[in-house]
Design a protein around this motif. Structure first.
Motif, PDB file in Angstrom:
ATOM      1  N   GLU A 146      48.619  45.319  34.505  1.00 21.49           N
ATOM      2  CA  GLU A 146      47.691  44.197  34.597  1.00 21.49           C
ATOM      3  C   GLU A 146      47.996  43.274  35.782  1.00 21.49           C
ATOM      4  OE1 GLU A 146      47.518  42.222  30.862  1.00 21.49           O
ATOM      5  OE2 GLU A 146      46.787  43.980  29.779  1.00 21.49           O
ATOM      6  N   ARG A 147      48.608  43.859  36.810  1.00 20.04           N
ATOM      7  CA  ARG A 147      48.857  43.110  38.035  1.00 20.04           C
ATOM      8  C   ARG A 147      48.302  43.903  39.224  1.00 20.04           C
ATOM      9  NH1 ARG A 147      54.895  40.560  37.760  1.00 20.04           N
ATOM     10  NH2 ARG A 147      54.029  39.386  39.505  1.00 20.04           N
ATOM     11  N   SER A 187      43.804  44.608  39.240  1.00 19.94           N
ATOM     12  CA  SER A 187      44.543  44.678  37.983  1.00 19.94           C
ATOM     13  C   SER A 187      44.544  46.130  37.520  1.00 19.94           C
ATOM     14  CB  SER A 187      43.897  43.789  36.916  1.00 19.94           C
ATOM     15  OG  SER A 187      44.605  43.872  35.690  1.00 19.94           O
TER      16      SER A 187
END
Length: 245
Positions: A146-147, A187
């Motif tokens: 999620e980055r 993401s």
């Protein structure tokens, strides 16, 4: 006879225990401590939490682990035939916010039969490693879910033509800078990034072979039809097609 079976079972058990021990051994210190030069400013320059620089034969990744609370990172890859197995990472380094860089001697690394697990020495800083890749393929484990991630392909490589190139997961942006394709995800919630790429000359060569094959096929059809017409004409001239009433 029974004694032989007992000895055989004991040998199999010994092999299983040995395999288990080998599967949980520590990653080679020599491999982990190999020298490598990393572009520590890459994450800031590309505005991404993880930047992967693929150079052919290997890739080098720089990860901004600030904000992960020093969580362990698991490096593994899954194959349909072999299942999950560890990725042979090497030349690992950690850079503190003040610029101090430490190598594997200050980083906790362990290996199981499934993965290599790395625990950063601090909860603020950057972690970097090197890993092997294919000539036309790249698979990178996502250890910062999620980055944002950015992959930079070798010069001249492309990913936009079906059959030759593919990118997974979707939802990415593609740009070209200095003849190098940059693939970016804002993401990522997948377990890995998978890319298949190609040289433009590969497409031209394939198109040329298709064109040549098409010409050969057309030539064969024309030749075949001419032969049929010649045979029909010869039959007509010899009177073989004349019917007597």
């Amino acid at each position: 006879m029974r004694r032989r079976w007992l000895l055989l079972l004991a040998a199999v058990g010994l092999l299983a225990v040995s395999a288990g021990c080998l599967g949980t051994s520590t990653v080679s210190d020599q491999q982990l401590n190999q020298n490598a030069t990393y572009e520590w400013n890459a994450t800031q320059a590309q505005n991404a939490s993880a930047v992967v620089n693929a150079t052919g034969g290997q890739y080098r990744a720089v990860l901004n682990v600030t904000g992960t609370n020093g969580s362990a990172m698991r490096f593994s890859q899954t194959s349909q035939f072999t299942g999950e197995r560890p990725i042979p990472i090497r030349a690992i380094q950690f850079r503190y916010p003040n610029g101090t860089v430490v190598n594997a001697t200050a980083i906790d690394v362990s290996q199981s039969r499934d993965a290599v697990t790395v625990t950063p020495p601090g909860d603020r800083g950057q972690f970097a490693y090197t890993a092997p890749m294919g000539d036309r393929s790249l698979d990178v484990p996502v250890v910062l879910p999620e980055r944002s991630h950015e992959v930079i392909l070798p010069a001249g490589m492309r990913v936009r033509v079906p059959v030759f190139g593919s990118v997974s997961p979707g939802g990415y942006e593609r740009t070209i800078v200095d003849d190098r394709v940059h693939v970016r995800w804002d993401s990522v919630d997948a377990e890995s990034l998978s890319l298949q790429f190609f040289l433009l000359r590969d497409v031209y060569l394939f198109a040329g072979l298709l064109a040549l094959g098409g010409l050969v096929a057309v030539g064969g059809i024309v030749y075949y039809r001419r032969q049929i017409r010649r045979l029909e004409r010869e039959r007509a001239e010899s009177g073989l097609d004349v019917r007597e009433e």
